[in-house]
Scaffold this active site. Sequence first.
Site, PDB file in Angstrom:
ATOM      1  N   SER A   1      -0.039   1.652   3.332  1.00  0.00           N
ATOM      2  CA  SER A   1      -0.104   0.241   2.911  1.00  0.00           C
ATOM      3  C   SER A   1       1.261  -0.409   3.097  1.00  0.00           C
ATOM      4  O   SER A   1       2.294   0.261   2.936  1.00  0.00           O
ATOM      5  CB  SER A   1      -0.505   0.160   1.442  1.00  0.00           C
ATOM      6  OG  SER A   1      -0.298  -1.152   0.953  1.00  0.00           O
TER       7      SER A   1
ATOM      8  N   TYR B   1       0.998   2.774  -7.162  1.00  0.00           N
ATOM      9  CA  TYR B   1       0.338   2.615  -5.853  1.00  0.00           C
ATOM     10  C   TYR B   1       1.375   2.631  -4.720  1.00  0.00           C
ATOM     11  O   TYR B   1       1.218   3.356  -3.724  1.00  0.00           O
ATOM     12  CB  TYR B   1      -0.463   1.304  -5.834  1.00  0.00           C
ATOM     13  CG  TYR B   1      -1.189   1.057  -4.538  1.00  0.00           C
ATOM     14  CD1 TYR B   1      -2.424   1.650  -4.290  1.00  0.00           C
ATOM     15  CD2 TYR B   1      -0.648   0.232  -3.552  1.00  0.00           C
ATOM     16  CE1 TYR B   1      -3.100   1.426  -3.095  1.00  0.00           C
ATOM     17  CE2 TYR B   1      -1.319   0.002  -2.360  1.00  0.00           C
ATOM     18  CZ  TYR B   1      -2.545   0.599  -2.141  1.00  0.00           C
ATOM     19  OH  TYR B   1      -3.206   0.375  -0.954  1.00  0.00           O
TER      20      TYR B   1
HETATM   21  N1  LIG Z   1      -8.049  -3.661   0.557  1.00  0.00           N
HETATM   22  C1  LIG Z   1      -6.843  -3.898   0.997  1.00  0.00           C
HETATM   23  O1  LIG Z   1      -6.427  -5.050   1.120  1.00  0.00           O
HETATM   24  C2  LIG Z   1      -5.936  -2.731   1.392  1.00  0.00           C
HETATM   25  C3  LIG Z   1      -4.654  -3.031   1.880  1.00  0.00           C
HETATM   26  C4  LIG Z   1      -3.822  -1.977   2.269  1.00  0.00           C
HETATM   27  C5  LIG Z   1      -4.274  -0.666   2.179  1.00  0.00           C
HETATM   28  N2  LIG Z   1      -5.531  -0.420   1.692  1.00  0.00           N
HETATM   29  C6  LIG Z   1      -5.971   0.985   1.644  1.00  0.00           C
HETATM   30  O2  LIG Z   1      -7.183   1.081   2.388  1.00  0.00           O
HETATM   31  C7  LIG Z   1      -7.967   2.179   1.885  1.00  0.00           C
HETATM   32  C8  LIG Z   1      -9.383   1.707   1.586  1.00  0.00           C
HETATM   33  O3  LIG Z   1      -9.294   0.688   0.597  1.00  0.00           O
HETATM   34  P1  LIG Z   1     -10.522  -0.269   0.235  1.00  0.00           P
HETATM   35  O4  LIG Z   1      -9.914  -1.576  -0.106  1.00  0.00           O
HETATM   36  O5  LIG Z   1     -11.570  -0.167   1.274  1.00  0.00           O
HETATM   37  O6  LIG Z   1     -10.995   0.420  -1.129  1.00  0.00           O
HETATM   38  P2  LIG Z   1     -12.412   0.397  -1.862  1.00  0.00           P
HETATM   39  O7  LIG Z   1     -12.100   0.544  -3.321  1.00  0.00           O
HETATM   40  O8  LIG Z   1     -13.225  -0.768  -1.410  1.00  0.00           O
HETATM   41  O9  LIG Z   1     -13.092   1.734  -1.311  1.00  0.00           O
HETATM   42  C9  LIG Z   1     -12.597   2.996  -1.684  1.00  0.00           C
HETATM   43  C10 LIG Z   1     -13.685   4.030  -1.510  1.00  0.00           C
HETATM   44  O10 LIG Z   1     -13.164   5.282  -2.000  1.00  0.00           O
HETATM   45  C11 LIG Z   1     -14.142   5.876  -2.843  1.00  0.00           C
HETATM   46  N3  LIG Z   1     -13.499   6.742  -3.849  1.00  0.00           N
HETATM   47  C12 LIG Z   1     -12.795   6.342  -4.924  1.00  0.00           C
HETATM   48  N4  LIG Z   1     -12.397   7.407  -5.643  1.00  0.00           N
HETATM   49  C13 LIG Z   1     -12.864   8.514  -4.987  1.00  0.00           C
HETATM   50  C14 LIG Z   1     -12.788   9.915  -5.235  1.00  0.00           C
HETATM   51  N5  LIG Z   1     -12.165  10.393  -6.326  1.00  0.00           N
HETATM   52  N6  LIG Z   1     -13.377  10.767  -4.353  1.00  0.00           N
HETATM   53  C15 LIG Z   1     -14.037  10.280  -3.263  1.00  0.00           C
HETATM   54  N7  LIG Z   1     -14.135   8.964  -2.980  1.00  0.00           N
HETATM   55  C16 LIG Z   1     -13.563   8.092  -3.830  1.00  0.00           C
HETATM   56  C17 LIG Z   1     -14.863   4.708  -3.498  1.00  0.00           C
HETATM   57  O11 LIG Z   1     -16.132   5.072  -4.031  1.00  0.00           O
HETATM   58  C18 LIG Z   1     -14.943   3.714  -2.336  1.00  0.00           C
HETATM   59  O12 LIG Z   1     -16.115   3.918  -1.558  1.00  0.00           O
HETATM   60  C19 LIG Z   1      -7.220   2.698   0.643  1.00  0.00           C
HETATM   61  O13 LIG Z   1      -6.433   3.813   1.000  1.00  0.00           O
HETATM   62  C20 LIG Z   1      -6.330   1.524   0.265  1.00  0.00           C
HETATM   63  O14 LIG Z   1      -5.196   1.929  -0.450  1.00  0.00           O
HETATM   64  C21 LIG Z   1      -6.370  -1.411   1.300  1.00  0.00           C
END
Ligand SMILES: NC(=O)c1ccc[n+]([C@@H]2O[C@H](COP(=O)([O-])OP(=O)(O)OC[C@H]3O[C@@H](n4cnc5c(N)ncnc54)[C@H](O)[C@@H]3O)[C@@H](O)[C@H]2O)c1
Length: 265
Positions: A147, A160
């Site tokens: 990130s 985070y």
């Molecule tokens: N959304 C953003 O703007 C953003 C920005 C930068 C980085 N990220 C990174 O992108 C990645 C995806 O983020 P997102 O926004 O799609 O998140 P999200 O919360 O929409 O999806 C996360 C998924 O992980 C699953 N999950 C959570 N805990 C779990 C566990 N213990 N075991 C197995 N699965 C588990 C959830 O059920 C969900 O399906 C993450 O690593 C996040 O840090 C997101």
Amino acid sequence: MSAAASPDSPPLRALVTGAAGGLGRAVALGLAQRGVAVAIVDIDRAAGEATRQDCAALGPDAVFLEIDLLAADAAERAVRATVERLGGLDILVNNAGYGTGEAFLEMTAATWDRTLGLNLRALALACAAAGRHMAAQGRGRIINVTSPASRMALPNYTAYAASKAGVDAVTRAGAAALAKHGVLVNSIAPGMMDTPMQRSTEALFARLDGRDDMAAYLAERTARIPLGRRTSCEEVAEGVVWLALDAPAYLTAERLNLSGGLDKD
Ligand SMILES: NC(=O)c1ccc[n+]([C@@H]2O[C@H](COP(=O)([O-])OP(=O)(O)OC[C@H]3O[C@@H](n4cnc5c(N)ncnc54)[C@H](O)[C@@H]3O)[C@@H](O)[C@H]2O)c1
């Protein structure tokens, strides 16, 4: 040389963590669209099964593995089940993540444990478990989702940001350890995507910043992005699929900044 399978070779096999929703689901669909068989790992059974069906509808094999990545043996189980059910493992996408806004002076052990447990420990152990399999076969690609937060000074997002700085360290270490085995390890830093995690985190940031004008608050945050807009899971998934299938075989230990200019080297 690309990692994509030739028309005569068997389909590649990928394990995508956190693929029930958000970015992980878009990555699983993007890989399936390219003919890659996908193992979807998540704790959300209903949404994970829906992703599996949508991937399978595109043609290749798809399996859903209900695994909580916070469990100590989760990575090993996920890799073993993928190899058994899909016949091998060529690509690992470490996508599952957790984040919550918390004031620096009010930080809690529970947030640190959950954030580092999922974002860092589970990711590192998955790199090692998949790495052992890929090293034995002499090829493979690992993509870790980091990130822009890993390099920013964020007073209300410490656990985070620290977890993602750890992801950058694991990516470098994994790339160095696995290079001689033909395994590439890279990361991607997505910009802001409108997912459940992003929405709940920004609501907490607004509260911690004493703001209740959510629409204006979000608009200000968007205005800080040099390209002037947020991104989507599908757009970021294009970057992940490129690293998994199309990026040159000489690219390893790289961080792909897909954040509209928010994150700069
Ligand atoms: N959304 C953003 O703007 C953003 C920005 C930068 C980085 N990220 C990174 O992108 C990645 C995806 O983020 P997102 O926004 O799609 O998140 P999200 O919360 O929409 O999806 C996360 C998924 O992980 C699953 N999950 C959570 N805990 C779990 C566990 N213990 N075991 C197995 N699965 C588990 C959830 O059920 C969900 O399906 C993450 O690593 C996040 O840090 C997101």
